[in-house]
Design a protein around this motif. Structure first.
Motif, PDB file in Angstrom:
ATOM      1  N   GLY A  21       0.810  -1.225   0.000  1.00  0.00           N
ATOM      2  CA  GLY A  21       0.000   0.000   0.000  1.00  0.00           C
ATOM      3  C   GLY A  21       0.842   1.272   0.000  1.00  0.00           C
ATOM      4  N   ILE A  22       2.098   1.177  -0.473  1.00  0.00           N
ATOM      5  CA  ILE A  22       2.987   2.349  -0.464  1.00  0.00           C
ATOM      6  C   ILE A  22       2.786   3.161  -1.738  1.00  0.00           C
ATOM      7  N   THR A  23       2.418   4.430  -1.556  1.00  0.00           N
ATOM      8  CA  THR A  23       2.183   5.291  -2.723  1.00  0.00           C
ATOM      9  C   THR A  23       2.986   6.587  -2.652  1.00  0.00           C
ATOM     10  N   GLU A  24       3.722   6.783  -1.554  1.00  0.00           N
ATOM     11  CA  GLU A  24       4.502   8.020  -1.386  1.00  0.00           C
ATOM     12  C   GLU A  24       5.973   7.669  -1.164  1.00  0.00           C
ATOM     13  N   PRO A  25       6.888   8.464  -1.737  1.00  0.00           N
ATOM     14  CA  PRO A  25       8.316   8.180  -1.547  1.00  0.00           C
ATOM     15  C   PRO A  25       8.722   8.084  -0.066  1.00  0.00           C
ATOM     16  N   ARG A  26       8.123   8.922   0.772  1.00  0.00           N
ATOM     17  CA  ARG A  26       8.558   8.929   2.183  1.00  0.00           C
ATOM     18  C   ARG A  26       8.192   7.638   2.916  1.00  0.00           C
ATOM     19  N   ASP A  27       7.274   6.852   2.353  1.00  0.00           N
ATOM     20  CA  ASP A  27       6.869   5.605   3.008  1.00  0.00           C
ATOM     21  C   ASP A  27       7.724   4.409   2.586  1.00  0.00           C
ATOM     22  N   ILE A  28       8.712   4.641   1.705  1.00  0.00           N
ATOM     23  CA  ILE A  28       9.554   3.523   1.251  1.00  0.00           C
ATOM     24  C   ILE A  28      10.647   3.296   2.301  1.00  0.00           C
ATOM     25  N   ASP A  29      10.324   2.475   3.289  1.00  0.00           N
ATOM     26  CA  ASP A  29      11.224   2.178   4.400  1.00  0.00           C
ATOM     27  C   ASP A  29      11.853   0.808   4.108  1.00  0.00           C
ATOM     28  N   VAL A  30      13.111   0.809   3.671  1.00  0.00           N
ATOM     29  CA  VAL A  30      13.705  -0.459   3.196  1.00  0.00           C
ATOM     30  C   VAL A  30      13.855  -1.498   4.308  1.00  0.00           C
ATOM     31  N   GLU A  31      14.056  -1.034   5.534  1.00  0.00           N
ATOM     32  CA  GLU A  31      14.206  -2.010   6.622  1.00  0.00           C
ATOM     33  C   GLU A  31      12.878  -2.708   6.915  1.00  0.00           C
ATOM     34  N   ALA A  32      11.789  -1.916   6.890  1.00  0.00           N
ATOM     35  CA  ALA A  32      10.468  -2.510   7.109  1.00  0.00           C
ATOM     36  C   ALA A  32      10.130  -3.458   5.958  1.00  0.00           C
ATOM     37  N   ILE A  33      10.492  -3.062   4.747  1.00  0.00           N
ATOM     38  CA  ILE A  33      10.218  -3.921   3.588  1.00  0.00           C
ATOM     39  C   ILE A  33      11.013  -5.224   3.701  1.00  0.00           C
ATOM     40  N   ALA A  34      12.276  -5.110   4.130  1.00  0.00           N
ATOM     41  CA  ALA A  34      13.113  -6.308   4.303  1.00  0.00           C
ATOM     42  C   ALA A  34      12.456  -7.253   5.312  1.00  0.00           C
ATOM     43  N   TYR A  35      11.993  -6.713   6.408  1.00  0.00           N
ATOM     44  CA  TYR A  35      11.337  -7.535   7.436  1.00  0.00           C
ATOM     45  C   TYR A  35      10.115  -8.234   6.838  1.00  0.00           C
ATOM     46  N   TYR A  36       9.373  -7.463   6.066  1.00  0.00           N
ATOM     47  CA  TYR A  36       8.135  -7.948   5.448  1.00  0.00           C
ATOM     48  C   TYR A  36       8.382  -9.143   4.522  1.00  0.00           C
ATOM     49  N   VAL A  37       9.571  -9.171   3.909  1.00  0.00           N
ATOM     50  CA  VAL A  37       9.860 -10.286   2.990  1.00  0.00           C
ATOM     51  C   VAL A  37      10.762 -11.343   3.642  1.00  0.00           C
ATOM     52  N   GLY A  38      10.845 -11.322   4.970  1.00  0.00           N
ATOM     53  CA  GLY A  38      11.532 -12.414   5.673  1.00  0.00           C
ATOM     54  C   GLY A  38      13.003 -12.189   5.957  1.00  0.00           C
ATOM     55  N   LEU A  39      13.467 -10.931   5.882  1.00  0.00           N
ATOM     56  CA  LEU A  39      14.898 -10.665   6.059  1.00  0.00           C
ATOM     57  C   LEU A  39      15.148  -9.798   7.287  1.00  0.00           C
ATOM     58  N   ARG A  40      16.279 -10.044   7.906  1.00  0.00           N
ATOM     59  CA  ARG A  40      16.729  -9.159   8.981  1.00  0.00           C
ATOM     60  C   ARG A  40      17.955  -8.392   8.494  1.00  0.00           C
ATOM     61  N   ILE A  41      18.144  -7.190   9.045  1.00  0.00           N
ATOM     62  CA  ILE A  41      19.313  -6.376   8.677  1.00  0.00           C
ATOM     63  C   ILE A  41      20.323  -6.441   9.818  1.00  0.00           C
ATOM     64  N   LYS A  42      21.562  -6.730   9.487  1.00  0.00           N
ATOM     65  CA  LYS A  42      22.642  -6.713  10.479  1.00  0.00           C
ATOM     66  C   LYS A  42      23.696  -5.736  10.015  1.00  0.00           C
ATOM     67  N   ARG A  43      24.148  -4.871  10.932  1.00  0.00           N
ATOM     68  CA  ARG A  43      25.255  -3.972  10.593  1.00  0.00           C
ATOM     69  C   ARG A  43      26.519  -4.537  11.208  1.00  0.00           C
ATOM     70  N   ARG A  44      27.461  -4.911  10.380  1.00  0.00           N
ATOM     71  CA  ARG A  44      28.691  -5.510  10.893  1.00  0.00           C
ATOM     72  C   ARG A  44      29.807  -5.329   9.877  1.00  0.00           C
ATOM     73  N   CYS A  45      31.042  -5.438  10.377  1.00  0.00           N
ATOM     74  CA  CYS A  45      32.181  -5.305   9.468  1.00  0.00           C
ATOM     75  C   CYS A  45      32.249  -6.535   8.579  1.00  0.00           C
ATOM     76  N   LEU A  46      32.511  -6.309   7.314  1.00  0.00           N
ATOM     77  CA  LEU A  46      32.597  -7.420   6.366  1.00  0.00           C
ATOM     78  C   LEU A  46      33.954  -7.351   5.688  1.00  0.00           C
ATOM     79  N   ASN A  47      34.525  -8.501   5.424  1.00  0.00           N
ATOM     80  CA  ASN A  47      35.800  -8.504   4.707  1.00  0.00           C
ATOM     81  C   ASN A  47      35.540  -8.320   3.223  1.00  0.00           C
ATOM     82  N   CYS A  48      36.173  -7.360   2.654  1.00  0.00           N
ATOM     83  CA  CYS A  48      36.215  -7.135   1.197  1.00  0.00           C
ATOM     84  C   CYS A  48      34.853  -6.985   0.512  1.00  0.00           C
ATOM     85  N   CYS A  49      33.790  -6.719   1.253  1.00  0.00           N
ATOM     86  CA  CYS A  49      32.565  -6.358   0.547  1.00  0.00           C
ATOM     87  C   CYS A  49      31.789  -5.339   1.371  1.00  0.00           C
TER      88      CYS A  49
END
Ligand code: ZN
Length: 261
Positions: A21-49
């Motif tokens: 039901g997103i129709t406005e740019p300000r409602d595009i919350d990528v973290e909420a969308i990630a959760y909605y499709v079964g993903l969690r976000i982790k912030r961590r150091c990564l080697n070479c990427c």
């Protein structure tokens, strides 16, 4: 936000936004969308990427390196969502050179970038916003990037791709010379910019003088400062350059419409 479980594979960004039901740019919350499709976000150091996705079945984790520009992080998460939609089941590690560069060499990375651009800047919403700005200049670029909360580089590429600015070329320069350029569709290939940077151009000043500031307004310059084409000297174009962190100097050229048949 309820989860879609399981998320249909290859669901387009438009269909995903519609289902939320997103129709406005300000409602595009990528973290909420990630959760909605079964993903969690982790912030961590990564080697070479810069970002990666790992998953099993319908659950997964997007990892991103912390401390980047927020707009860049959003694009990286949206890029990983693209891999999740299109290349699920694979663990994919993306270097900074893979994200937001619309690679010509790597099909998978290019597809994830297009997905990210379509998710963060849906074309119908984006074109409507572009219509508020007759000219593509730095002021318009910053305004549109602000509405979509996207980086200047990603927004500029999208503005050129939108078809709203058929006379615009963007060029990116680092201290090693021209890095890449993009022509609006319909601009003939013979208006490919010169490899070297004219010492008279403002971009040259910006690249080599750390005290110089971005140009406030587009300024007129002879087209032969930017093009080798034999007929370039007949035309006057406008140029406006800005420094973008991590990118170098980016120049927006607006051609004389008579240059395009
Ligand atoms: Zn990737």
């Amino acid at each position: 936000m309820p989860r879609i479980d399981p998320l249909p594979k290859n669901l387009s960004p438009d269909a995903l936004l519609r289902s939320l039901g997103i129709t406005e740019p300000r409602d595009i919350d990528v973290e909420a969308i990630a959760y909605y499709v079964g993903l969690r976000i982790k912030r961590r150091c990564l080697n070479c990427c810069e970002a990666m996705i790992t998953g099993r079945g319908n659950k997964g984790i997007i990892s991103v390196v912390p401390g980047g520009m927020p707009q860049r992080e959003r694009f990286s998460i949206a890029h990983e969502l693209g891999h999740w939609a299109q290349h699920r089941g694979e663990t994919i590690a993306c270097r900074s050179s893979d994200i937001g560069k619309f690679s010509n060499k790597n099909e998978q990375e290019r597809a994830a970038d297009f997905y990210a651009a379509n998710l963060l800047m849906p074309l119908a919403m984006f074109k409507a916003e572009c219509r508020q700005h007759r000219r593509l200049d730095l002021k318009a670029l910053k305004a549109v990037a602000g509405v979509f909360n996207t980086s200047l580089t990603a927004t500029l590429i999208r503005m050129i791709d939108s078809g709203n600015y058929p006379t615009v070329i963007m060029i990116s320069h680092g201290t090693g010379g021209r890095k890449w350029h993009k022509l609006a569709a319909g601009i003939p290939g013979y208006w490919r910019p010169r490899d070297d940077l004219d010492v008279e151009s403002f971009a040259f000043e910006l690249l080599h003088n750390p005290d110089s500031k971005d140009e406030g307004f587009p300024r007129k310059i002879g087209a032969d400062a930017w093009f080798d084409n034999w007929s370039a000297e007949k035309y006057v174009i406008t140029e406006q350059s800005l420094r973008i962190r991590g990118e170098g100097v980016v120049t927006i050229l607006d051609l004389d419409p008579k240059m395009i048949p």
